[in-house]
Design an enzyme around this catalytic site. Structure first.
Site, PDB file in Angstrom:
ATOM      1  N   SER A 184       0.824  -1.200   0.000  1.00  7.55           N
ATOM      2  CA  SER A 184       0.000   0.000   0.000  1.00  7.55           C
ATOM      3  C   SER A 184       0.865   1.260   0.000  1.00  7.55           C
ATOM      4  O   SER A 184       1.592   1.527  -0.955  1.00  7.55           O
ATOM      5  CB  SER A 184      -0.957  -0.046   1.192  1.00  7.55           C
ATOM      6  OG  SER A 184      -1.947   0.945   1.110  1.00  7.55           O
ATOM      7  N   HIS A 389      -7.947  -5.239  -0.015  1.00  7.65           N
ATOM      8  CA  HIS A 389      -6.731  -4.525   0.386  1.00  7.65           C
ATOM      9  C   HIS A 389      -6.116  -5.113   1.651  1.00  7.65           C
ATOM     10  O   HIS A 389      -4.912  -5.378   1.703  1.00  7.65           O
ATOM     11  CB  HIS A 389      -7.058  -3.043   0.597  1.00  7.65           C
ATOM     12  CG  HIS A 389      -5.863  -2.150   0.547  1.00  7.65           C
ATOM     13  ND1 HIS A 389      -5.191  -1.885  -0.621  1.00  7.65           N
ATOM     14  CD2 HIS A 389      -5.193  -1.469   1.521  1.00  7.65           C
ATOM     15  CE1 HIS A 389      -4.178  -1.070  -0.380  1.00  7.65           C
ATOM     16  NE2 HIS A 389      -4.150  -0.803   0.917  1.00  7.65           N
TER      17      HIS A 389
END
Length: 415
Positions: A184, A389
């Site tokens: 990320s 995610h």
């Protein structure tokens, strides 16, 4: 006012109002009381204690950046299941936004990437970016007093923190290169580093970017967009009243989440639902015990300025420096608009691994990044269609869906 506008107005003021109240309550909650209140047994353990609990040998190291930030970095020297000599070069594993190195251990030895990668016989290093609870120190500045401590966003992570961590690892191991894995924010800041400091490209064999966060124009996470836009909207107000730190460990959001989600029923229902709304739903991917543990370490803290940067990133179709406004941009950058990061300069071999159900780092934004990188080895979509995610750090299925691809490229660039 619309309901969303009301929420944007109330959120930062509520956090300020209740921060000290809950902080005073939690100040008296030590390990024995947490045990009696049935917090997860791992909740009071730091990185080295977590690793030791599962039979892994770890070390703690201190890194000082060029601009004086004191960062804590951990190392797992050899995996518990490693039965061969350690592969070279070393591997750096960087966490994401509002996380710490603990995030790679929280799902346990059968799923946490910190354990799994070290079990593949790599010398694994896990840094902590400035502003989280492991790296909340400076050689001159006091984070509780000096606002200058919190004057950072993604640029400083890429320009100072990652280079300092790389240099420390290479000096300590006497290696000329390392392999980089960034999740990320840890993927986006690696790109920033190479666009700003190209001399570091020769120090990286391969970079494996897990759901990298650069621009967030097409993010599908309404909660993420609301949170970041709130910080952007109230950035001037918060700094004027002395609120420079965002979502720290021990703050109202983290402590309330940790208290509520320690309950098995709430963790498996409400807390899991909240994570699904924020990052993308994936039923059955995350163990309930992992949900309970992760909120003991998340959110881990950053600067209000960094959260405001993310507020900018969801509203522009570019990956660029912090936007101060036209007048200050002229002073800082010499242009009315903040300059975009030049991705054409990033010639490091890069692999991208991501999922189609990622609400935060959307496939559209990652495909944009992939199209700009001159040395992209592979843009790999996880086979599981619901991969989201947070699965990267907390799914029980990491060894099935992403570890093989990580292992493939680490082997190619190791000896």
């Amino acid at each position: 006012m619309s309901p969303i506008t009301n929420e944007i107005f109330i959120l930062p003021l509520s956090l300020i109002m209740f921060k000290n109240i809950l902080g005073d309550i939690e100040a008296g909650v030590g390990k024995p009381l947490k045990f009696n209140l049935m917090y997860p047994s791992m909740s009071s353990l730091n990185f080295t204690e977590l690793a030791t609990r599962h039979g892994y040998v770890s070390e703690q190291h201190t890194v000082i950046t060029e601009d004086g930030y004191i960062l804590t970095m951990f190392r797992i020297t050899k995996g518990r299941h490693c039965r061969r000599p350690i592969r070279k070069p070393p591997v750096l594993l960087m966490h994401g936004l509002l996380m710490s190195s603990d995030s790679f251990l929280d799902s346990g030895p059968n799923a946490g990437l910190g354990y799994l990668i070290s079990d593949l016989c790599y010398d694994l290093w896990l840094p902590n970016i400035r502003g989280n609870y492991y790296s909340r120190r400076h050689i001159n500045l006091d984070p509780d007093v000096d606002k200058d401590f919190w004057d950072f966003s993604n640029l400083e992570f890429g320009y100072y923190d990652i280079p300092a961590s790389i240099d420390y690892i290479l000096r300590h191991t006497k290696s000329t290169k390392l392999n980089y894995i960034g999740f990320s924010q840890g993927g986006g800041t690696f790109v920033i580093m190479n666009s700003k400091r190209p001399e570091y490209m020769k120090k990286t064999g391969v970079a494996i970017l897990l759901a990298p966060g650069t621009k967030h124009t097409y993010t599908r996470s309404t909660l993420f967009r609301l949170l970041c836009e709130t910080y952007l909207l109230y950035f001037p107000l918060l700094t004027d009243i002395g609120e420079y730190e965002a979502l720290p460990l021990g703050g109202i959001v983290q402590k309330l989440s940790a208290f509520l989600c320690k309950d098995t029923i709430i963790a498996s229902s409400g807390c899991r639902l909240a994570l699904g709304l924020l990052y993308g739903p994936h039923p059955g991917s995350m163990e309930t015990e992992t949900v309970k543990v992760l909120f003991q370490h998340f959110p881990a803290g950053t600067s209000v300025k960094n959260m405001a940067w993310y507020g900018q990133s969801v509203n522009i179709d570019a990956f660029q420096n912090f936007d101060y406004g036209a007048i200050k941009n002229l002073q800082v950058y010499g242009s009315v608009q903040p300059p975009a990061f030049n991705l054409s300069l990033v010639e490091v071999p890069i692999v991208i691994i991501h999922g189609r159900n990622d609400f935060l780092a959307s496939p559209a934004d990652i495909e944009w990044l992939a199209s700009k990188l001159p040395n992209l080895l592979e843009d790999f979509y996880v086979e599981e269609p619901l991969w989201n995610h947070f699965d990267v750090t907390y799914s029980r299925l990491t060894s099935k869906y992403i570890l093989p691809k990580i292992s493939e490229y680490l082997k190619k660039y190791s000896h």
